[in-house]
Design a protein around this motif. Structure first.
Motif, mmCIF file in Angstrom:
data_model
loop_
_atom_site.group_PDB
_atom_site.id
_atom_site.type_symbol
_atom_site.label_atom_id
_atom_site.label_comp_id
_atom_site.label_asym_id
_atom_site.label_seq_id
_atom_site.Cartn_x
_atom_site.Cartn_y
_atom_site.Cartn_z
ATOM 1 N N ARG A 244 31.601 44.607 46.665
ATOM 2 C CA ARG A 244 32.951 44.021 46.743
ATOM 3 C C ARG A 244 33.326 42.993 46.033
ATOM 4 N NH1 ARG A 244 34.882 40.502 52.347
ATOM 5 N NH2 ARG A 244 33.590 39.025 51.557
ATOM 6 N N LEU A 245 34.345 43.064 45.454
ATOM 7 C CA LEU A 245 34.788 42.099 44.510
ATOM 8 C C LEU A 245 35.787 41.065 45.073
ATOM 9 C CD1 LEU A 245 35.781 44.094 41.373
ATOM 10 C CD2 LEU A 245 33.178 43.197 42.053
ATOM 11 N N SER A 246 35.253 39.789 44.638
ATOM 12 C CA SER A 246 36.508 38.467 45.500
ATOM 13 C C SER A 246 36.897 37.850 44.008
ATOM 14 C CB SER A 246 35.584 37.583 46.088
ATOM 15 O OG SER A 246 34.825 38.151 46.985
ATOM 16 N N CYS A 247 38.325 37.525 44.443
ATOM 17 C CA CYS A 247 39.079 36.553 43.521
ATOM 18 C C CYS A 247 39.818 35.562 44.211
ATOM 19 C CB CYS A 247 40.322 37.717 43.003
ATOM 20 S SG CYS A 247 41.349 36.686 42.114
ATOM 21 N N MET B 170 49.564 40.661 43.764
ATOM 22 C CA MET B 170 47.872 40.705 43.134
ATOM 23 C C MET B 170 47.778 41.888 42.909
ATOM 24 S SD MET B 170 47.460 37.354 43.402
ATOM 25 C CE MET B 170 45.602 37.435 43.195
ATOM 26 N N GLY B 171 46.884 41.984 41.938
ATOM 27 C CA GLY B 171 46.306 43.273 41.392
ATOM 28 C C GLY B 171 44.994 43.240 40.765
ATOM 29 N N THR C 118 39.609 49.631 48.645
ATOM 30 C CA THR C 118 40.481 49.069 49.316
ATOM 31 C C THR C 118 40.754 47.499 48.813
ATOM 32 O OG1 THR C 118 39.872 50.438 51.513
ATOM 33 C CG2 THR C 118 41.387 48.185 51.917
ATOM 34 N N ILE C 119 42.031 47.123 48.753
ATOM 35 C CA ILE C 119 42.342 46.051 48.248
ATOM 36 C C ILE C 119 42.812 45.307 49.624
ATOM 37 C CG2 ILE C 119 44.851 46.510 47.726
ATOM 38 C CD1 ILE C 119 44.769 44.333 45.511
ATOM 39 N N VAL D 134 41.717 37.309 47.340
ATOM 40 C CA VAL D 134 41.889 38.911 47.301
ATOM 41 C C VAL D 134 40.691 39.369 46.972
ATOM 42 C CG1 VAL D 134 43.034 40.923 46.124
ATOM 43 C CG2 VAL D 134 44.332 38.339 46.681
ATOM 44 N N TYR D 135 40.426 40.520 47.714
ATOM 45 C CA TYR D 135 39.157 41.443 47.771
ATOM 46 C C TYR D 135 39.475 42.730 47.336
ATOM 47 C CZ TYR D 135 37.576 37.467 50.696
ATOM 48 O OH TYR D 135 37.298 36.592 51.471
ATOM 49 N N LEU D 136 38.440 43.435 46.661
ATOM 50 C CA LEU D 136 38.414 44.696 46.383
ATOM 51 C C LEU D 136 37.257 45.449 46.922
ATOM 52 C CD1 LEU D 136 40.053 47.120 44.956
ATOM 53 C CD2 LEU D 136 38.555 46.752 42.849
ATOM 54 N N GLN D 137 37.172 46.107 48.051
ATOM 55 C CA GLN D 137 36.144 46.722 48.532
ATOM 56 C C GLN D 137 36.132 48.099 47.939
ATOM 57 O OE1 GLN D 137 33.653 45.733 50.655
ATOM 58 N NE2 GLN D 137 32.617 47.696 50.311
#
Length: 116
Positions: A19-22, A34-35, A68-69, A78-81
């Motif tokens: 999981r990424l976080s921004c 957001m992207g 999944t954003i 904002v996250y990217l799972q």
């Protein structure tokens, strides 16, 4: 001044998850497009997932059903799972505030490496 700080990258295994976080400062992500983008060695940067201010999401065909954003307005993050990772997901992942058509603001990027 807008600042975006990505985190959560690293080494993952094929079939696994990351999981990424921004985390954003200087701007309100709840009212911003957001992207997440990625750039693999020797390739152009590409859009992976985006979320509009109204919450509509869209994904690259290559990640549909796996990534999944999402957005946490309280944390301005904002996250990217990323699930069911594949070696071809290996890239530097960037967060962008703004839509795909304007210059926007970019984070510094976080490396994701998926081993087979």
């Amino acid at each position: 001044q807008v600042q975006l700080v990505e985190s959560g990258g690293g080494l993952g295994q094929a079939g696994g998850s990351l999981r990424l976080s921004c985390a954003a400062s200087g701007s309100d992500v709840s009212i911003s497009a957001m992207g997440w983008y990625r750039q693999a060695p020797g390739k152009q940067r590409e859009l992976v997932a985006a979320i509009a201010s109204g919450g509509t999401t869209n994904y690259a065909d290559s990640v549909k059903g796996r990534f999944t954003i999402s957005r946490d307005n309280a944390k301005n993050t904002v996250y990217l799972q990323m699930n069911s990772l594949k070696p071809e997901d290996t890239a530097v992942y960037y967060c962008k505030l703004g839509n795909a058509y304007g210059p926007g603001y970019w984070g510094q990027g976080t490396q994701v490496t998926v081993s087979s």
